[in-house]
Design a protein around this motif. Structure first.
Motif, mmCIF file in Angstrom:
data_model
loop_
_atom_site.group_PDB
_atom_site.id
_atom_site.type_symbol
_atom_site.label_atom_id
_atom_site.label_comp_id
_atom_site.label_asym_id
_atom_site.label_seq_id
_atom_site.Cartn_x
_atom_site.Cartn_y
_atom_site.Cartn_z
ATOM 1 N N PHE A 31 -16.416 27.604 -67.730
ATOM 2 C CA PHE A 31 -16.869 27.637 -66.348
ATOM 3 C C PHE A 31 -18.117 26.772 -66.212
ATOM 4 C CE2 PHE A 31 -14.695 31.633 -67.012
ATOM 5 C CZ PHE A 31 -14.014 31.864 -65.831
ATOM 6 N N SER A 32 -18.315 26.195 -65.051
ATOM 7 C CA SER A 32 -19.575 25.543 -64.707
ATOM 8 C C SER A 32 -20.428 26.554 -63.963
ATOM 9 C CB SER A 32 -19.333 24.333 -63.798
ATOM 10 O OG SER A 32 -18.596 23.351 -64.475
ATOM 11 N N VAL A 33 -21.722 26.540 -64.236
ATOM 12 C CA VAL A 33 -22.648 27.416 -63.522
ATOM 13 C C VAL A 33 -23.386 26.537 -62.518
ATOM 14 C CG1 VAL A 33 -24.597 28.992 -63.696
ATOM 15 C CG2 VAL A 33 -22.900 28.903 -65.543
ATOM 16 N N VAL A 34 -23.161 26.844 -61.233
ATOM 17 C CA VAL A 34 -23.692 26.021 -60.155
ATOM 18 C C VAL A 34 -24.589 26.885 -59.264
ATOM 19 C CG1 VAL A 34 -23.051 24.630 -58.142
ATOM 20 C CG2 VAL A 34 -21.649 24.553 -60.213
ATOM 21 N N GLU A 35 -25.750 26.364 -58.947
ATOM 22 C CA GLU A 35 -26.669 27.050 -58.049
ATOM 23 C C GLU A 35 -26.053 27.079 -56.651
ATOM 24 O OE1 GLU A 35 -31.445 26.939 -57.938
ATOM 25 O OE2 GLU A 35 -30.448 25.050 -57.540
ATOM 26 N N LEU A 36 -25.986 28.253 -56.057
ATOM 27 C CA LEU A 36 -25.346 28.380 -54.744
ATOM 28 C C LEU A 36 -26.078 27.574 -53.674
ATOM 29 C CD1 LEU A 36 -24.293 32.143 -54.648
ATOM 30 C CD2 LEU A 36 -22.874 30.131 -55.089
ATOM 31 N N ALA A 37 -27.391 27.615 -53.690
ATOM 32 C CA ALA A 37 -28.167 26.842 -52.716
ATOM 33 C C ALA A 37 -28.300 25.419 -53.240
ATOM 34 C CB ALA A 37 -29.539 27.472 -52.528
ATOM 35 N N GLY A 38 -27.472 24.528 -52.755
ATOM 36 C CA GLY A 38 -27.577 23.125 -53.140
ATOM 37 C C GLY A 38 -26.477 22.626 -54.059
ATOM 38 N N GLY A 39 -25.790 23.506 -54.750
ATOM 39 C CA GLY A 39 -24.670 23.088 -55.589
ATOM 40 C C GLY A 39 -25.052 22.357 -56.868
ATOM 41 N N THR A 40 -26.270 22.539 -57.347
ATOM 42 C CA THR A 40 -26.721 21.869 -58.564
ATOM 43 C C THR A 40 -26.130 22.536 -59.794
ATOM 44 O OG1 THR A 40 -28.807 21.355 -57.477
ATOM 45 C CG2 THR A 40 -28.780 21.184 -59.863
ATOM 46 N N LEU A 41 -25.609 21.732 -60.719
ATOM 47 C CA LEU A 41 -25.100 22.241 -61.989
ATOM 48 C C LEU A 41 -26.291 22.697 -62.832
ATOM 49 C CD1 LEU A 41 -22.670 22.628 -63.922
ATOM 50 C CD2 LEU A 41 -23.200 20.347 -64.811
ATOM 51 N N ILE A 42 -26.311 23.976 -63.222
ATOM 52 C CA ILE A 42 -27.442 24.502 -63.980
ATOM 53 C C ILE A 42 -27.045 25.032 -65.353
ATOM 54 C CG2 ILE A 42 -28.860 25.007 -61.957
ATOM 55 C CD1 ILE A 42 -27.983 27.961 -62.247
ATOM 56 N N GLY A 43 -25.748 24.958 -65.700
ATOM 57 C CA GLY A 43 -25.337 25.420 -67.015
ATOM 58 C C GLY A 43 -23.839 25.558 -67.150
ATOM 59 N N THR A 44 -23.453 26.159 -68.262
ATOM 60 C CA THR A 44 -22.040 26.407 -68.537
ATOM 61 C C THR A 44 -21.878 27.842 -69.027
ATOM 62 O OG1 THR A 44 -22.207 25.655 -70.828
ATOM 63 C CG2 THR A 44 -21.584 24.008 -69.171
ATOM 64 N N ALA A 45 -20.684 28.359 -68.858
ATOM 65 C CA ALA A 45 -20.348 29.690 -69.356
ATOM 66 C C ALA A 45 -18.926 29.641 -69.888
ATOM 67 C CB ALA A 45 -20.469 30.725 -68.241
ATOM 68 N N THR A 46 -18.638 30.509 -70.837
ATOM 69 C CA THR A 46 -17.331 30.480 -71.482
ATOM 70 C C THR A 46 -16.856 31.885 -71.806
ATOM 71 O OG1 THR A 46 -17.978 28.416 -72.567
ATOM 72 C CG2 THR A 46 -16.029 29.494 -73.405
ATOM 73 N N LEU A 47 -15.593 32.118 -71.563
ATOM 74 C CA LEU A 47 -14.906 33.273 -72.112
ATOM 75 C C LEU A 47 -14.106 32.691 -73.277
ATOM 76 C CD1 LEU A 47 -14.731 36.262 -71.266
ATOM 77 C CD2 LEU A 47 -12.529 35.730 -70.245
ATOM 78 N N TRP A 48 -14.434 33.079 -74.497
ATOM 79 C CA TRP A 48 -13.809 32.440 -75.656
ATOM 80 C C TRP A 48 -13.272 33.492 -76.631
ATOM 81 C CZ3 TRP A 48 -15.863 33.180 -80.588
ATOM 82 C CH2 TRP A 48 -17.146 33.722 -80.652
ATOM 83 N N GLY A 49 -12.449 33.031 -77.545
ATOM 84 C CA GLY A 49 -11.849 33.943 -78.509
ATOM 85 C C GLY A 49 -10.985 34.984 -77.829
ATOM 86 N N ILE A 50 -10.342 34.593 -76.727
ATOM 87 C CA ILE A 50 -9.521 35.544 -75.973
ATOM 88 C C ILE A 50 -8.331 35.965 -76.821
ATOM 89 C CG2 ILE A 50 -8.139 35.916 -73.895
ATOM 90 C CD1 ILE A 50 -9.891 33.736 -72.554
ATOM 91 N N ASP A 51 -8.209 37.252 -77.041
ATOM 92 C CA ASP A 51 -7.130 37.836 -77.832
ATOM 93 C C ASP A 51 -6.274 38.659 -76.871
ATOM 94 O OD1 ASP A 51 -5.538 39.567 -79.388
ATOM 95 O OD2 ASP A 51 -7.090 39.817 -80.922
ATOM 96 N N THR A 52 -5.138 38.103 -76.471
ATOM 97 C CA THR A 52 -4.306 38.772 -75.474
ATOM 98 C C THR A 52 -3.607 40.010 -76.036
ATOM 99 O OG1 THR A 52 -2.497 37.237 -75.936
ATOM 100 C CG2 THR A 52 -3.947 36.709 -74.082
ATOM 101 N N HIS A 53 -3.398 40.072 -77.339
ATOM 102 C CA HIS A 53 -2.765 41.258 -77.926
ATOM 103 C C HIS A 53 -3.721 42.453 -77.893
ATOM 104 C CE1 HIS A 53 -0.239 43.765 -80.461
ATOM 105 N NE2 HIS A 53 -1.315 44.010 -81.209
#
Length: 126
Positions: free
Chosen positions: A11-33
């Protein structure tokens, strides 16, 4: 968001006021079982200390539990990453253990804290 890779959703982390990219986030190692995954996030230094981390963790919890139907989330972070520890605990994560001297950081071994949250214990923010 690109959901083409099953075990990793960035995911991109975007500031709501202004739409500036301020970081990244990840859901990782997803184990569906076993229906679990890990959370990771990184914010630009200029975005830290403003509550964005807590908001991002909340959004990732919603995505994981509501959209993906997972039952457990986990975070591993350095023991001195107080901002991430606060963000996780504010969202209901519980400290489950310490991985002693498990991370090599800038010439020394550091402890990592392991935090977990179960879907049944999650309380979404209104």
């Amino acid at each position: 968001m690109d959901d083409t890779e099953q075990g990793h959703v960035p995911f991109s982390v975007v500031e709501l006021a202004g739409g500036t990219l301020i970081g990244t986030a990840t859901l990782w190692g997803i184990d569906t079982h076993n229906r679990n995954a890990h959370i990771g996030l990184g914010l630009l230094p200029s975005a830290r200390g403003k509550g964005y981390g807590t908001d991002v963790v909340a959004v990732l919890c919603h995505y994981a539990f509501v959209v993906r139907g997972l039952q457990r989330l986990q975070i591993e972070t350095l023991s001195d990453n107080h901002a991430m520890l606060r963000s996780a605990e504010h969202n209901g994560f519980v400290r489950e253990g310490v991985l002693r001297a498990s991370a090599w950081v800038m010439g020394e071994f550091m402890d990592e804290v392991l935090l977990g949250l179960l879907a049944r214990d999650w309380k979404p923010n209104p």
